[in-house]
Design a protein around this motif. Structure first.
Motif, mmCIF file in Angstrom:
data_model
loop_
_atom_site.group_PDB
_atom_site.id
_atom_site.type_symbol
_atom_site.label_atom_id
_atom_site.label_comp_id
_atom_site.label_asym_id
_atom_site.label_seq_id
_atom_site.Cartn_x
_atom_site.Cartn_y
_atom_site.Cartn_z
ATOM 1 N N SER A 41 -6.594 143.733 -69.481
ATOM 2 C CA SER A 41 -6.781 142.356 -69.028
ATOM 3 C C SER A 41 -5.472 141.835 -68.474
ATOM 4 O O SER A 41 -4.390 142.367 -68.775
ATOM 5 C CB SER A 41 -7.285 141.465 -70.164
ATOM 6 O OG SER A 41 -6.254 141.133 -71.065
ATOM 7 N N ILE A 42 -5.576 140.795 -67.640
ATOM 8 C CA ILE A 42 -4.378 140.220 -67.032
ATOM 9 C C ILE A 42 -4.037 138.917 -67.740
ATOM 10 O O ILE A 42 -4.855 138.001 -67.820
ATOM 11 C CB ILE A 42 -4.562 139.984 -65.527
ATOM 12 C CG1 ILE A 42 -4.916 141.300 -64.827
ATOM 13 C CG2 ILE A 42 -3.294 139.396 -64.935
ATOM 14 C CD1 ILE A 42 -4.976 141.204 -63.323
ATOM 15 N N ASP A 46 1.755 139.201 -68.165
ATOM 16 C CA ASP A 46 1.719 140.284 -67.173
ATOM 17 C C ASP A 46 2.205 139.788 -65.819
ATOM 18 O O ASP A 46 2.833 140.539 -65.061
ATOM 19 C CB ASP A 46 0.300 140.843 -67.046
ATOM 20 C CG ASP A 46 -0.186 141.490 -68.335
ATOM 21 O OD1 ASP A 46 0.566 142.297 -68.904
ATOM 22 O OD2 ASP A 46 -1.309 141.188 -68.758
ATOM 23 N N MET A 47 1.903 138.536 -65.497
ATOM 24 C CA MET A 47 2.429 137.960 -64.263
ATOM 25 C C MET A 47 3.955 137.898 -64.315
ATOM 26 O O MET A 47 4.650 138.266 -63.365
ATOM 27 C CB MET A 47 1.831 136.560 -64.049
ATOM 28 C CG MET A 47 2.297 135.853 -62.775
ATOM 29 S SD MET A 47 3.898 135.021 -62.908
ATOM 30 C CE MET A 47 3.490 133.689 -64.041
ATOM 31 N N GLY A 65 1.102 145.835 -68.355
ATOM 32 C CA GLY A 65 -0.188 145.707 -69.028
ATOM 33 C C GLY A 65 -0.021 145.663 -70.524
ATOM 34 O O GLY A 65 0.230 146.687 -71.156
ATOM 35 N N PHE A 101 -2.129 148.978 -67.461
ATOM 36 C CA PHE A 101 -2.548 148.933 -66.059
ATOM 37 C C PHE A 101 -2.526 150.339 -65.469
ATOM 38 O O PHE A 101 -1.833 150.627 -64.483
ATOM 39 C CB PHE A 101 -1.638 148.009 -65.252
ATOM 40 C CG PHE A 101 -1.816 146.536 -65.551
ATOM 41 C CD1 PHE A 101 -2.645 146.089 -66.568
ATOM 42 C CD2 PHE A 101 -1.133 145.584 -64.803
ATOM 43 C CE1 PHE A 101 -2.796 144.734 -66.852
ATOM 44 C CE2 PHE A 101 -1.284 144.226 -65.069
ATOM 45 C CZ PHE A 101 -2.119 143.806 -66.092
ATOM 46 N N VAL A 308 -5.310 143.994 -58.632
ATOM 47 C CA VAL A 308 -4.394 143.322 -59.557
ATOM 48 C C VAL A 308 -3.440 142.353 -58.854
ATOM 49 O O VAL A 308 -3.255 141.214 -59.317
ATOM 50 C CB VAL A 308 -3.610 144.360 -60.398
ATOM 51 C CG1 VAL A 308 -2.416 143.703 -61.097
ATOM 52 C CG2 VAL A 308 -4.534 145.001 -61.424
ATOM 53 N N THR A 311 -4.848 138.773 -58.313
ATOM 54 C CA THR A 311 -4.966 137.958 -59.524
ATOM 55 C C THR A 311 -3.603 137.511 -60.027
ATOM 56 O O THR A 311 -3.428 136.380 -60.489
ATOM 57 C CB THR A 311 -5.708 138.736 -60.624
ATOM 58 O OG1 THR A 311 -7.010 139.084 -60.141
ATOM 59 C CG2 THR A 311 -5.853 137.911 -61.894
ATOM 60 N N ILE A 312 -2.619 138.406 -59.943
ATOM 61 C CA ILE A 312 -1.249 138.054 -60.341
ATOM 62 C C ILE A 312 -0.764 136.840 -59.558
ATOM 63 O O ILE A 312 -0.169 135.891 -60.121
ATOM 64 C CB ILE A 312 -0.293 139.246 -60.119
ATOM 65 C CG1 ILE A 312 -0.589 140.375 -61.103
ATOM 66 C CG2 ILE A 312 1.166 138.797 -60.201
ATOM 67 C CD1 ILE A 312 -0.169 140.143 -62.520
#
Length: 328
Positions: A41-42, A46-47, A65, A101, A308, A311-312
């Motif tokens: 999951s993000i 993670d960002m 991740g 990830f 990914v 979403t980041i």
């Protein structure tokens, strides 16, 4: 396996870059257990991990991740066997140890939680680190007196983000009837109400940092953002109340006086999901899998590793709602 896909974060010419690459098992950190990753999951963390000076990753290259669910394909630890379904969250994963990830991950056996009954691998990452943190926050507040029978006034900040959205749903599911959700944008109102919030408050309606003590509006606060929001809320917590704190999206500085603490006896409860002892994790995950299980109603987006970066960026720009899981 010869090669598999993974997101790799690198430092090049004083810049941090990341993207999808083909790697092999030599790219993974050491550990007794090799896992075929089904979902990750993000999270906000993670960002931060893919930003320069994000404070998460210090040695490059690394697979980010901070959580995963999957199936064991090899284990040199006799507690775990091939084919067993497991969850891994926190510890050093995605920070100094290669993370989720990727299509495969290798971790120490002491980081693993067996997948509970009543929870699928997908459900496990619908919760993920965010859900685990939300559960820890609610448990901490209940230990300090938050009780259904007293109908407490509860505020959840960051209510449409990862931790906040799950917290609101759990609180609603277990029977709390007075849940205020803090939002910043109009489009978050309906989302917060659909999660179970009974009231919605805009951040700019809270007031300013101008009174050491303010009207007692909330008995308990589940704070996910920190910074100025947390600072404004502290003087509004009622006598003997508590606030859990688990995030810093709003900043790391806290502005307050001692008055709410010594005149109203309020408690600040720090929540850390990274280093919770492994012996305590099974109980928490069992609670998530059973009486606190809101996986079927959670707002989720399901993406691939290739998606990914999009979403980041949404998280970085404050445009992300609910939970995003990565399916391999």
């Amino acid at each position: 396996m010869d090669q598999f896909k993974a997101i790799i974060v690198k430092e090049e010419q004083d810049q941090v870059i990341y993207g999808l690459e083909n790697v092999n098992l030599d790219s993974l950190s050491d550990g007794e257990v090799l896992i075929k990753v089904s979902y990750s999951s993000i999270n906000y963390k993670d960002m931060l991990a893919v930003q320069k000076n994000g404070g998460v990753i210090r040695n490059y290259p690394l697979i980010p991740g901070i959580d995963l669910s999957g199936t064991i394909v090899h284990s040199t630890d006799n507690r775990y066997t091939e084919g067993q379904k497991v969850i891994v969250t926190g510890f050093a994963m995605g920070m100094s140890h290669t993370g989720g990830f990727a299509e495969y991950a290798r971790v120490p056996a002491d980081w693993i939680v067996p997948l509970p009954d009543n929870l699928s691998l997908k459900d496990a990452m619908i919760f993920g680190t965010a859900g685990f943190t939300a559960a820890l926050s609610i448990m901490a507040l209940e230990e300090k007196g938050m009780d259904l029978n007293k109908d407490p006034r509860i505020l959840v900040t960051g209510s449409t983000g990862g931790v906040g959205s799950i917290a609101v749903q759990i609180l609603s599911k277990i029977g709390y009837k007075n849940i205020a959700a803090l939002v910043r944008k109009e489009n978050q109102i309906d989302v917060a109400k659909s999660l179970g919030a009974t009231d919605v408050i805009f951040a700019d309606e809270l007031g300013e940092l101008n009174k050491p003590l303010n009207k007692q509006k909330f008995d308990f606060v589940l704070d996910t953002v920190g910074g100025e929001i947390a600072s404004v809320v502290i003087p509004q917590i009622s006598y003997g109340g508590s606030m859990s704190m688990c995030g810093n999206a709003g900043g790391i500085k806290l502005t307050s006086t001692v008055l709410p603490f010594i005149l109203r006896g309020i408690n600040l409860l720090g929540i850390d999901s990274v280093n919770v002892p492994i012996k305590d994790r099974g109980y928490i995950w069992d609670k998530i899998a059973n009486e606190w299980n809101i996986a079927q109603t959670t707002l989720i987006s399901e993406i691939s590793l290739e998606e990914v970066p999009h979403t980041i960026e949404a998280i970085k720009n404050g445009q992300h709602l609910g939970r995003t899981i990565i399916k391999n």
